[in-house]
Design an enzyme around this catalytic site. Structure first.
Site, short mmCIF file in Angstrom:
data_model
loop_
_atom_site.label_atom_id
_atom_site.label_comp_id
_atom_site.label_asym_id
_atom_site.label_seq_id
_atom_site.Cartn_x
_atom_site.Cartn_y
_atom_site.Cartn_z
N ASP A 164 1.17 -0.77 -0.17
CA ASP A 164 0.56 0.21 0.23
C ASP A 164 0.80 1.11 0.49
OD1 ASP A 164 -1.93 1.50 0.88
OD2 ASP A 164 -1.47 1.96 2.25
N ASP A 176 -0.69 4.66 1.07
CA ASP A 176 -0.59 6.19 2.28
C ASP A 176 -1.27 5.49 3.54
OD1 ASP A 176 -1.15 8.68 0.31
OD2 ASP A 176 -2.22 7.61 -0.47
#
Length: 221
Positions: free
Chosen positions: A8, A10
């Site tokens: 991922d 953020d």
């Protein structure tokens, strides 16, 4: 055996979630609606269309939700000019895993232009062997699509992939994809449900290469 690691973005690689939360607070003040931190944190891991569909009423009404989202990005990027940082251990983990022969994938709910803009200051976009951003997968996290699409791009069986996440929706997506999930919490402490879906919870990305090697030597037996 884990042969690919899917990240991922953020709150996992780049410390943007605090900037995003602050930008939503400022948008609410500017546009005259109220939004609490619980709602803001529930956005984490979701794509823009899903957030607007589910939470449009809280973003000043569905007719204004697009404008609120655009303004949120404007403020976020203004803040990022001085306050954007990598998460602790991010670059070291990426370069160590790449040097050890793991394929690297990026799987982020942020749109591609946003992801590239966030990673550009650190020169890390090119370290990924494949990437899937925003609405490039059929369905948003917590559905597994974005991780399955990225694994397919890498040419790796999902069972041979690790997912690295900070969000509840991302953990659910990685687990649903049949992958080993390594959680590095950011703003929200994991619940028992989320902990049960994870292979391991880490304090920071500094611990990730050793955790994956440990799984390959012990956990996969």
């Amino acid at each position: 055996m884990i042969t690919a690691v899917l990240f991922d973005l953020d709150g996992t690689l780049v410390d943007t979630e605090t900037l995003s939360a602050e930008s939503w607070r400022r948008v609410a003040d500017e546009m005259g609606f109220t939004i609490d931190d619980e709602t803001i944190y529930s956005f984490i891991g979701l794509t823009r269309p899903v957030i607007i569909e589910r939470y449009g009423d809280k973003l000043g009404g569905h007719d204004r939700a697009d404008a609120a989202f655009d303004r949120h990005y404007e403020i976020k990027f203004e803040l990022a000019e001085t306050d954007l940082h990598l998460m602790p251990g991010a670059e070291e983990a990426l370069r160590t895993l790449s040097a050890r022969g793991f394929k690297l994938g990026l799987a982020t709910s942020s749109m591609r232009d946003v992801a590239e803009r966030e990673l550009a200051p650190f020169g890390l976009m090119d370290i990924f062997d494949a990437s899937t951003c925003g609405t490039e997968a059929p369905a948003s996290k917590p559905n597994p699509d974005i991780y399955l699409v990225t694994a397919e791009k890498l040419g790796v069986d999902p069972a041979c992939c690790a997912v690295v996440e900070d969000s509840f929706n991302g953990v659910r997506a990685g687990h649903a994809a049949g992958m080993q999930v390594f959680l590095v919490p950011d703003l929200v402490a994991p619940t028992p449900e989320i902990q049960a879906l994870c292979t391991e919870q880490l304090e920071s990305l500094d611990e990730l290469p050793a955790a994956i090697e440990r799984w390959n030597s012990e956990g996969a037996r």
